[in-house]
Design a protein around this motif. Structure first.
Motif, PDB file in Angstrom:
ATOM      1  N   HIS A 117     -41.788   9.611  -5.904  1.00  0.00           N
ATOM      2  CA  HIS A 117     -43.027  10.369  -5.724  1.00  0.00           C
ATOM      3  C   HIS A 117     -42.723  11.857  -5.841  1.00  0.00           C
ATOM      4  O   HIS A 117     -41.560  12.269  -5.901  1.00  0.00           O
ATOM      5  CB  HIS A 117     -43.637  10.064  -4.355  1.00  0.00           C
ATOM      6  CG  HIS A 117     -42.767  10.463  -3.214  1.00  0.00           C
ATOM      7  ND1 HIS A 117     -41.687   9.712  -2.799  1.00  0.00           N
ATOM      8  CD2 HIS A 117     -42.773  11.561  -2.412  1.00  0.00           C
ATOM      9  CE1 HIS A 117     -41.081  10.302  -1.795  1.00  0.00           C
ATOM     10  NE2 HIS A 117     -41.713  11.441  -1.533  1.00  0.00           N
ATOM     11  N   ASP A 119     -43.727  15.387  -3.682  1.00  0.00           N
ATOM     12  CA  ASP A 119     -44.292  15.687  -2.363  1.00  0.00           C
ATOM     13  C   ASP A 119     -45.678  16.329  -2.466  1.00  0.00           C
ATOM     14  O   ASP A 119     -45.895  17.255  -3.250  1.00  0.00           O
ATOM     15  CB  ASP A 119     -43.357  16.609  -1.576  1.00  0.00           C
ATOM     16  CG  ASP A 119     -42.170  15.838  -1.010  1.00  0.00           C
ATOM     17  OD1 ASP A 119     -42.273  14.598  -0.885  1.00  0.00           O
ATOM     18  OD2 ASP A 119     -41.157  16.471  -0.701  1.00  0.00           O
ATOM     19  N   HIS A 264     -38.710  12.170  -6.572  1.00  0.00           N
ATOM     20  CA  HIS A 264     -37.598  11.761  -5.720  1.00  0.00           C
ATOM     21  C   HIS A 264     -37.944  10.470  -4.998  1.00  0.00           C
ATOM     22  O   HIS A 264     -39.115  10.119  -4.841  1.00  0.00           O
ATOM     23  CB  HIS A 264     -37.221  12.863  -4.733  1.00  0.00           C
ATOM     24  CG  HIS A 264     -38.329  13.249  -3.800  1.00  0.00           C
ATOM     25  ND1 HIS A 264     -39.400  14.004  -4.201  1.00  0.00           N
ATOM     26  CD2 HIS A 264     -38.536  12.960  -2.494  1.00  0.00           C
ATOM     27  CE1 HIS A 264     -40.223  14.175  -3.180  1.00  0.00           C
ATOM     28  NE2 HIS A 264     -39.733  13.542  -2.133  1.00  0.00           N
ATOM     29  N   ARG A 279     -36.872  18.793   7.110  1.00  0.00           N
ATOM     30  CA  ARG A 279     -37.571  19.065   5.851  1.00  0.00           C
ATOM     31  C   ARG A 279     -38.535  20.222   5.982  1.00  0.00           C
ATOM     32  O   ARG A 279     -39.207  20.374   7.018  1.00  0.00           O
ATOM     33  CB  ARG A 279     -38.341  17.838   5.376  1.00  0.00           C
ATOM     34  CG  ARG A 279     -38.742  17.953   3.907  1.00  0.00           C
ATOM     35  CD  ARG A 279     -39.642  16.833   3.474  1.00  0.00           C
ATOM     36  NE  ARG A 279     -41.022  17.125   3.831  1.00  0.00           N
ATOM     37  CZ  ARG A 279     -42.070  16.463   3.347  1.00  0.00           C
ATOM     38  NH1 ARG A 279     -41.882  15.480   2.504  1.00  0.00           N
ATOM     39  NH2 ARG A 279     -43.293  16.770   3.718  1.00  0.00           N
TER      40      ARG A 279
HETATM   41 FE   LIG Z   1     -40.868  13.014  -0.338  1.00  0.00          FE
END
Ligand SMILES: [Fe+2]
Length: 292
Positions: A117, A119, A264, A279
């Motif tokens: 996908h 982000d 990713h 993250r």
């Molecule tokens: Fe992700």
């Protein structure tokens, strides 16, 4: 203590022929000079993924580095879990972790495989940059996979490129359903956005294949069977080894990737092992189609 990095140059090496560069010679706990940041951004836009090893970054260090790539997003899926950790008190930081304290998870999307996908591609403005800093890593598995949208698009047949020219697609995501399935019956908490199937990267001017197995529900303007058949063909194609770098994490690694030119995914790992990542995301952006 130095106010900015004394290094005005860094070196790098490719991690895979199609995607990724490891940056050598920079300590990211020290603010970087503007010319170093400019060189990093140019390398990042070209190679889609930068990896820095052996870093020691506080949450504030990570937010400063994030800001080099765009304003840090404040709309992370932060969870109020009542655990006293510095990351949870820092807006813009989200923990990706399977660790539990007193029976409560300290982070989000902790276990299991995640399909490819980009982000925030299920939001009207997608994320430019994502940064993942490794805190705890399992002994095996849990690699992050990076697939080059530039290389995949370039390798498509002229006929497929023509079919995708100017096509927009529906991107749908429901955290309860879509981590590894194409069963699109999203619930009331699902996100939905329309973006191009092939994105024109605003920095490099290069086209990148943007559809992805986790969130692309259909190609708009095609009948459902044609759309699904073409999407399945594209998913299988873009995930071929010649376009994909698998990053094996070590604690202290920081990866920064460009969501406009790469996808990713996460490999599975033993849920009995601890895996904790920090993250951040940066730079919301409306994506434009690449027209042949
Ligand atoms: Fe992700």
């Amino acid at each position: 203590m130095r106010e900015t990095s004394e290094l005005t140059r860094f070196s790098c090496r490719n991690l895979h022929p199609a995607i990724g560069a490891e940056v050598l010679g920079l300590d990211l706990s020290v603010p970087l000079a503007p010319e170093v940041v400019a060189d990093l951004i140019a390398l990042w836009e070209d190679r889609s993924v930068l990896v820095f090893r052996d870093q020691k970054l506080s949450p504030q260090d990570q937010l400063r580095v994030t800001d080099y790539f765009g304003p840090p997003s404040q709309n992370e899926h932060k969870k109020d879990i009542g655990v006293d950790l510095p990351e949870q008190e820092t807006p813009g930081i989200v923990l990706i972790s399977n660790v539990q304290v007193d029976g409560k998870p300290i982070g989000s999307i902790g276990d299991g495989e995640l399909w490819f996908h980009s982000d925030n591609c299920y939001l009207p403005k997608s994320a430019k940059a994502s940064l993942l800093y490794a805190v705890e890593i399992p002994r095996a598995g849990g690699e992050t996979r990076y697939a080059s949208g530039y290389a995949a698009y370039q390798a498509l047949s002229p006929e497929t490129k023509a079919k995708l020219n100017g096509v927009m697609a529906d991107y749908v995501f429901d955290y309860k359903i879509n981590t590894q399935t194409r069963r699109f019956k999203p619930g009331p908490d699902a996100f939905h956005a329309v973006h191009p199937a092939v994105v024109l990267h605003p920095g490099t001017g290069r086209p990148a294949l943007f559809v992805n197995r986790q969130t692309t529900e259909r190609l708009i303007g095609m009948d459902p069977e044609e759309s699904e058949a073409l999407l399945q063909e594209l998913f299988d194609f873009q995930e071929r080894p010649e376009f994909v770098y698998d990053h094996q994490w070590r604690p202290g690694d920081l990866a920064i990737w460009d969501n406009r030119s790469c996808l990713h995914a996460r490999k599975d790992f033993d849920p009995g092992e601890r895996r904790t990542m920090r993250r951040t995301t940066a730079g919301e952006q409306k994506l434009e189609p690449a027209l042949a």
